[in-house]
Design an enzyme around this catalytic site. Structure first.
Site, PDB file in Angstrom:
ATOM      1  N   HIS A 130      45.552  -6.857  62.387  1.00  0.00           N
ATOM      2  CA  HIS A 130      46.667  -5.957  62.318  1.00  0.00           C
ATOM      3  C   HIS A 130      47.740  -6.848  61.755  1.00  0.00           C
ATOM      4  O   HIS A 130      48.921  -6.268  61.811  1.00  0.00           O
ATOM      5  CB  HIS A 130      47.091  -5.387  63.638  1.00  0.00           C
ATOM      6  CG  HIS A 130      46.103  -4.904  64.768  1.00  0.00           C
ATOM      7  ND1 HIS A 130      45.692  -3.672  64.506  1.00  0.00           N
ATOM      8  CD2 HIS A 130      45.499  -5.519  65.575  1.00  0.00           C
ATOM      9  CE1 HIS A 130      44.677  -3.467  65.516  1.00  0.00           C
ATOM     10  NE2 HIS A 130      44.558  -4.455  66.115  1.00  0.00           N
ATOM     11  N   SER A 170      61.237 -13.477  35.935  1.00  0.00           N
ATOM     12  CA  SER A 170      62.181 -11.989  35.965  1.00  0.00           C
ATOM     13  C   SER A 170      62.823 -12.288  34.707  1.00  0.00           C
ATOM     14  O   SER A 170      63.605 -13.314  34.601  1.00  0.00           O
ATOM     15  CB  SER A 170      62.903 -11.938  37.132  1.00  0.00           C
ATOM     16  OG  SER A 170      63.887 -10.842  36.854  1.00  0.00           O
ATOM     17  N   LYS A 209      63.001 -16.219  40.195  1.00  0.00           N
ATOM     18  CA  LYS A 209      61.844 -15.346  40.456  1.00  0.00           C
ATOM     19  C   LYS A 209      60.565 -15.935  39.798  1.00  0.00           C
ATOM     20  O   LYS A 209      60.632 -16.514  38.790  1.00  0.00           O
ATOM     21  CB  LYS A 209      61.802 -14.182  40.275  1.00  0.00           C
ATOM     22  CG  LYS A 209      62.788 -13.138  40.836  1.00  0.00           C
ATOM     23  CD  LYS A 209      62.007 -12.655  42.113  1.00  0.00           C
ATOM     24  CE  LYS A 209      61.656 -11.381  41.678  1.00  0.00           C
ATOM     25  NZ  LYS A 209      61.193 -10.522  42.983  1.00  0.00           N
ATOM     26  N   GLU A 213      49.039  -8.787  41.268  1.00  0.00           N
ATOM     27  CA  GLU A 213      49.237  -7.612  41.322  1.00  0.00           C
ATOM     28  C   GLU A 213      48.415  -6.642  40.457  1.00  0.00           C
ATOM     29  O   GLU A 213      48.005  -5.390  40.683  1.00  0.00           O
ATOM     30  CB  GLU A 213      50.730  -7.473  41.314  1.00  0.00           C
ATOM     31  CG  GLU A 213      51.558  -8.076  42.242  1.00  0.00           C
ATOM     32  CD  GLU A 213      53.155  -7.931  42.045  1.00  0.00           C
ATOM     33  OE1 GLU A 213      53.604  -7.425  41.158  1.00  0.00           O
ATOM     34  OE2 GLU A 213      53.693  -8.875  42.779  1.00  0.00           O
ATOM     35  N   TYR A 266      19.094  16.778  28.708  1.00  0.00           N
ATOM     36  CA  TYR A 266      19.947  16.156  28.137  1.00  0.00           C
ATOM     37  C   TYR A 266      21.247  17.356  28.347  1.00  0.00           C
ATOM     38  O   TYR A 266      20.981  18.316  27.533  1.00  0.00           O
ATOM     39  CB  TYR A 266      19.798  15.599  26.785  1.00  0.00           C
ATOM     40  CG  TYR A 266      20.992  14.919  26.351  1.00  0.00           C
ATOM     41  CD1 TYR A 266      21.503  13.642  26.597  1.00  0.00           C
ATOM     42  CD2 TYR A 266      21.826  15.647  25.387  1.00  0.00           C
ATOM     43  CE1 TYR A 266      22.781  13.205  26.035  1.00  0.00           C
ATOM     44  CE2 TYR A 266      23.064  15.073  24.566  1.00  0.00           C
ATOM     45  CZ  TYR A 266      23.300  14.015  25.057  1.00  0.00           C
ATOM     46  OH  TYR A 266      24.384  13.434  24.449  1.00  0.00           O
TER      47      TYR A 266
HETATM   48  N1  ARG Z   1      26.421  10.372  21.137  1.00  0.00           N
HETATM   49  C1  ARG Z   1      25.192  11.180  21.964  1.00  0.00           C
HETATM   50  C2  ARG Z   1      25.436  10.492  23.311  1.00  0.00           C
HETATM   51  O1  ARG Z   1      26.046   9.698  23.420  1.00  0.00           O
HETATM   52  C3  ARG Z   1      23.950  10.555  21.437  1.00  0.00           C
HETATM   53  C4  ARG Z   1      22.797  11.768  21.874  1.00  0.00           C
HETATM   54  C5  ARG Z   1      23.137  12.930  21.127  1.00  0.00           C
HETATM   55  N2  ARG Z   1      22.013  13.782  21.540  1.00  0.00           N
HETATM   56  C6  ARG Z   1      22.192  15.114  21.051  1.00  0.00           C
HETATM   57  N3  ARG Z   1      21.265  15.788  21.530  1.00  0.00           N
HETATM   58  N4  ARG Z   1      23.338  15.453  20.655  1.00  0.00           N
HETATM   59  O2  ARG Z   1      25.077  11.176  24.374  1.00  0.00           O
END
Ligand code: ARG
Length: 459
Positions: free
Chosen positions: A156, A277, A283, A290, A317
């Protein structure tokens, strides 16, 4: 504006859209990994009879040349290209002609970027581990020199029981041990190769994914092509591990700031790591500590941003995933810089052992030991606790520490006190008797220090 995908389009991309979509500004950092991946891919394509020996050699030579020119500065990456993959492929094709156009056979930028990022992160994870080890070496040095530097331990933020500086620093050694083992866990778990996953569904070309995986130092190829191109777990794990490192550093920073304050005066940060400072001539500010404390929030922010970017993304993706880079890069740079700065600050810091010891004496950190003394003379602990409570009140009243009271004064409170009380509540005794494993007593501490020496030899 150079793109790899013009064929299907009848109009040029709008300039602002192009810039909004482009990632070259930040993914240029991945050039070495992109080239390394392409070298492995071309090598494998040739072995599988998809590229001729001549084409492969042209590609490999071209790529090595591009890499060395990027490194010596004679070739510069510009935003004329959408991303690093386009830049490397276009530059190669410009130099070696049609063979360059064949490099992307059986590959997509989706598995390519997944690979590049994994290669980069794998290296960074190991570098973070190495930095943590450097820090541990400095901690161990301070520990070895301070097994008898007594100081108050706090709960504490109130003085609680006496410890040593070695013991206090040992706590950070342990934290960094866990941080390091997290790094190595991540490196191990992430070490599967996504190359060959294609856009999301593999490819009809007879790629040898085991070969590329082993050429690139992976344990094995990934086993699901959809997951391969959309997995960013390892980034989240790494950002989380970096956040934990920063959390540890920020606690260490906070303690350093307190200890360096006029009120504590336990340490003096070296002039080289302090700032002045502009108005107050007296200072000497602990700005570095920090800043480390402050930058912790930034690294946490990148972890949260990554988690939120990935939330709810359908397979496989999605362009959202391009958002994985800037924050991760910044988190890596920030943490590495903080580690480097902080360990140097600790390495050059002066410890004011006399102040620490006086502070431990004045804070009744030996009160538990005084109670234990009465227990040894036959009093139940609960009663002893209450007697010592009254004793502390008397001490506060008289402005004295327990060992500064005369035996007569002590006996006024409890007649079980004898001459041996002074030895029993001396700082040295209080610490040295704490000999359980992991406790601050020198005997226990020395064993731990020996274990740390071994650990640093091995890991
Ligand atoms: N610049 C893209 C990324 O970082 C690369 C992959 C792109 N692929 C796509 N199908 N657009 O994710």
């Amino acid at each position: 504006m150079a793109q790899l995908w013009g064929g299907r389009f009848t109009k040029e991309t709008d300039r602002d859209v192009y810039l909004f979509n482009a990632s070259i500004d930040f993914d240029k950092r991945l050039y070495a990994q992109d080239i390394e991946g392409s070298i492995a891919h071309a090598t494998m394509l040739c072995k599988q009879g998809i590229l001729t020996e001549q084409e492969k050699n042209d590609i490999l030579n071209g790529l090595s040349q591009i890499k060395s020119e990027l490194e010596d500065g004679s070739l510069v990456i510009t935003d004329a290209f959408e991303d690093i993959h386009s830049f490397v492929e276009a530059t190669l094709t410009e130099r070696i002609g049609d063979a360059g156009k064949k490099l992307h056979t059986g590959r997509s930028r989706n598995d390519q970027v997944a690979l590049d990022m994994k290669l980069y992160i794998r290296e960074q994870v190991l570098e973070t581990d190495a930095l943590l080890k450097d820090f541990q070496k400095i901690l161990l040095r301070v520990m070895e020199e301070n097994t008898e530097t007594y100081m108050p331990g706090f709960t504490h933020l109130q003085k609680a029981q006496p410890v040593t500086l070695a013991h206090h620093f040992g706590a950070y050694f342990e934290m960094f041990k866990r941080d390091r083992s997290r790094m190595r866990d991540i490196a191990k778990r992430m070490n599967t190769c996504p190359l060959g996953a294609g856009a999301l569904a593999g490819t009809t070309y007879p790629l040898d994914r085991d070969l590329t995986a082993s050429l690139l130092g992976f344990d094995a190829p990934t086993l699901n092509s959809m997951d391969s191109v959309s997995d960013r777990d390892y980034l989240i794990e790494y950002l989380s591990a970096l956040s934990t490192v920063m959390m540890h550093l920020s606690r260490f920073a906070e303690e350093t700031i307190l200890w360096n304050s006029n009120e504590y005066g336990f340490v003096e940060i070296d002039d080289a790591f302090s700032t002045g400072s502009s108005i107050m001539p007296q200072k000497k500010n602990p700005d570095i500590a920090e800043l480390v404390r402050g930058k912790t929030g930034r690294v946490y922010g990148h972890l949260i941003a990554m988690l939120v970017s990935m939330k709810g993304l359908p397979l496989a993706y999605n362009k959202d995933m391009q958002e994985d880079k800037e924050g991760t890069f910044d988190a890596i740079d920030t943490t590495k810089e903080c580690l480097t700065m902080f360990m140097q600050m600790i390495d050059t810091m002066k410890f004011r052992k006399d102040v620490m010891e006086r502070s431990a004496m004045m804070g009744f950190t030996n009160a538990t030991d005084a109670a234990d003394y009465l227990v040894k003379k036959g009093m139940p602990f609960r009663d002893a606790h209450s007697v010592i409570g009254r004793l502390v009140l008397t001490c506060i009243d008289k402005g004295k520490s327990i060992d500064e009271l005369s035996l007569a004064e002590l006996k006024e409170i409890c007649d079980l006190f004898e001459d041996d009380i002074y030895e029993a509540v001396s700082l040295k005794t209080c610490v040295e008797r704490r000999l359980t494993v992991g406790a601050p007593g020198i005997g226990a501490m020395k064993q731990v220090i020996e274990a740390y020496r071994e650990y640093l030899k091995e890991e």
